[in-house]
Design a protein around this motif. Structure first.
Motif, PDB file in Angstrom:
ATOM      1  N   LEU A   1      -5.209   3.532  -3.431  1.00  0.00           N
ATOM      2  CA  LEU A   1      -5.939   4.225  -2.357  1.00  0.00           C
ATOM      3  C   LEU A   1      -6.558   5.529  -2.874  1.00  0.00           C
ATOM      4  O   LEU A   1      -7.640   5.927  -2.424  1.00  0.00           O
ATOM      5  CB  LEU A   1      -5.010   4.473  -1.156  1.00  0.00           C
ATOM      6  CG  LEU A   1      -4.591   3.179  -0.416  1.00  0.00           C
ATOM      7  CD1 LEU A   1      -3.581   3.482   0.688  1.00  0.00           C
ATOM      8  CD2 LEU A   1      -5.806   2.443   0.164  1.00  0.00           C
TER       9      LEU A   1
ATOM     10  N   SER B   1       0.808  -1.236   0.000  1.00  0.00           N
ATOM     11  CA  SER B   1       0.000   0.000   0.000  1.00  0.00           C
ATOM     12  C   SER B   1       0.831   1.272   0.000  1.00  0.00           C
ATOM     13  O   SER B   1       0.313   2.346  -0.316  1.00  0.00           O
ATOM     14  CB  SER B   1      -0.955   0.004   1.202  1.00  0.00           C
ATOM     15  OG  SER B   1      -0.233   0.106   2.404  1.00  0.00           O
TER      16      SER B   1
ATOM     17  N   GLN C   1      -2.418   5.899   6.491  1.00  0.00           N
ATOM     18  CA  GLN C   1      -3.387   5.113   5.708  1.00  0.00           C
ATOM     19  C   GLN C   1      -4.375   4.382   6.633  1.00  0.00           C
ATOM     20  O   GLN C   1      -5.558   4.282   6.323  1.00  0.00           O
ATOM     21  CB  GLN C   1      -2.627   4.109   4.817  1.00  0.00           C
ATOM     22  CG  GLN C   1      -1.778   4.794   3.750  1.00  0.00           C
ATOM     23  CD  GLN C   1      -0.975   3.817   2.893  1.00  0.00           C
ATOM     24  OE1 GLN C   1      -0.742   2.670   3.272  1.00  0.00           O
ATOM     25  NE2 GLN C   1      -0.513   4.278   1.736  1.00  0.00           N
TER      26      GLN C   1
END
Ligand code: NAD
Ligand code: MG
Length: 380
Positions: free
Chosen positions: A18, A9, A45
């Motif tokens: 994202l 990520s 995040q």
């Protein structure tokens, strides 16, 4: 609501994924985020996307993060953590955006569970394309490509029959050294090689683009995704990166997918397929682009591209050897231990020294990857 497990990520594809999810929170929900060691960004995040589980591969970084993390997210660690998350957690789509061979094992777990795979990690298909595609077909797991070229081909093939394809044309930007003489390539610096003309990406794929190994890996990826022989996969240098790739059909018609370069487009397509999802990302203005141009790739200057075609014809573990040698060689180039032209040399030497197994099972592939890494680490 589709639940997403996002591997990698904090990387370039991860962050873009994202960005896509942020605009589509009514459709997608993050169930898991995984990173190698960048916990500062991971922390932000977590606060925004509220996953149930995160995995930090680096054990030390994970231990430190456990001490400071105030959120109630479950924190797993190591390669085992990555496998546990992909094996046990509830999710609908795996976004495989790790870099390198590390993407293979968790992707296999998701295929076993019949999940949709939004596949950015091309190395998975390069090293184990036969086993992965067979396993996906058997389990009915969809593999939707995120790599922009393969997404373009996938999109061009909607509504077409497999047996009406004559060939596919993978476009390549040509990278930062398109105009360099081969004699100059031995002296290029890491900064020169990281200076990609059109795309902002992780370091490994950016160096792969400079050597054109990236296009070589994509030829192998296309072979497995679209069931085409090497002779039917052509590479054309297209410096503007507007046409992301094309399919030529048996009647001579050609379909292509175009847009200004933006990885959010193939990502949103892979998440939403078969729907197209409205978004605010990209407007392509042809009057500003002006020209689209095309050139033949130079196989003698970009030996990595030739090596990739060679291992595709050779088959077995040859692509796995090429991939592992390339990963270590690129690392060594990035840390200034070797020069740019040592990358194809190390790959060539590895292919000459390490035995190719013709019909490998998955253990043989892991073994071949390990042996090749050891060979390169020991000798260069
Ligand atoms: P990146 O280096 O920016 O990100 C990699 C991510 O994986 C990071 O989150 C990192 O923490 C994690 N990671 C790295 N090594 C790991 C390991 N050993 N174990 C667990 N996690 C690890 O890379 P990227 O540019 O986002 O590329 C990711 C993949 O997508 C690559 O396979 C690349 O070829 C492919 N891809 C990228 C682009 C692009 O535009 N960046 C385009 C097409 C395909
Ligand atoms: Mg690509």
């Amino acid at each position: 609501m589709q639940k997403i497990c996002l591997l990698g990520s904090t990387g370039s594809i991860g962050i873009n994924t994202l960005n896509v999810i942020r605009e589509n929170k009514h459709l997608f929900q993050v169930s898991c985020l995984t990173v190698n060691s960048k916990t500062e960004l991971l922390s932000k995040q977590i606060a925004e996307f509220k996953p149930e589980v995160v995995v930090i591969r680096d054990e030390k970084a994970a231990d430190n993060f456990r001490k400071i993390c105030s959120s109630k997210v479950e924190i797993l660690s190591g390669e085992e953590g990555l496998l546990n998350a992909t094996r046990d957690l509830e999710y609908d789509i795996l976004v495989s955006a790790l870099v390198g061979f590390a993407g293979l094992a968790p992707t296999i777990e998701a295929i076993r569970r019949k999940k949709r795979i939004a596949l950015a990690n091309k190395e998975t298909l390069v090293v184990a394309g036969k086993l992965i595609t067979e396993m996906a077909n058997k389990n009915g797991a969809e593999i939707i490509p995120v790599d922009s070229e393969h997404s373009a081909i996938f999109q061009s093939l909607v509504g077409e029959h497999e047996n009406s394809i004559r060939r596919i044309i993978l476009t390549a930007s040509g990278g930062p050294f398109r105009h360099h003489e081969i004699s100059e390539l031995g002296k290029v610096s890491v900064a020169d090689a990281l200076n990609h003309p059109n795309w902002s990406m992780g370091d490994k794929i950016t160096i792969d683009s400079a050597t054109m190994m990236n296009k070589g890996l994509e030829v192998i990826e296309a072979h497995w995704l679209f069931n085409l022989e090497a002779d039917d996969i052509e590479v054309v240098v297209h410096p503007q990166s507007i046409i992301h790739s094309m399919v030529e059909f048996i009647d001579g018609s050609i379909k292509a997918q175009l847009s200004i370069p933006d990885m959010k487009l193939p990502i949103i397509y892979a998440l939403g397929y078969p729907e197209r999802l409205k978004n605010s990302f990209t407007v392509t203005d042809f009057t500003k682009i002006g020209q689209l141009t095309f050139f033949e790739p130079d196989f003698s200057k970009f030996e990595c591209l030739k090596l990739a075609y060679d291992v595709l014809s050779q088959g077995g573990t040859a692509p796995c050897i090429l991939n592992a040698a390339n990963e270590i060689a690129v690392n060594k180039f990035l840390t200034e231990k070797i020069g740019f032209l040592d990358i194809p040399k190390i790959i060539n030497d590895s292919l000459n020294k390490i035995e190719v197994v013709s019909s490998p099972d998955i253990e043989t592939i892991f073994d071949c990857d390990r042996k090749t890494r050891e060979f390169v680490e020991l000798n260069y």
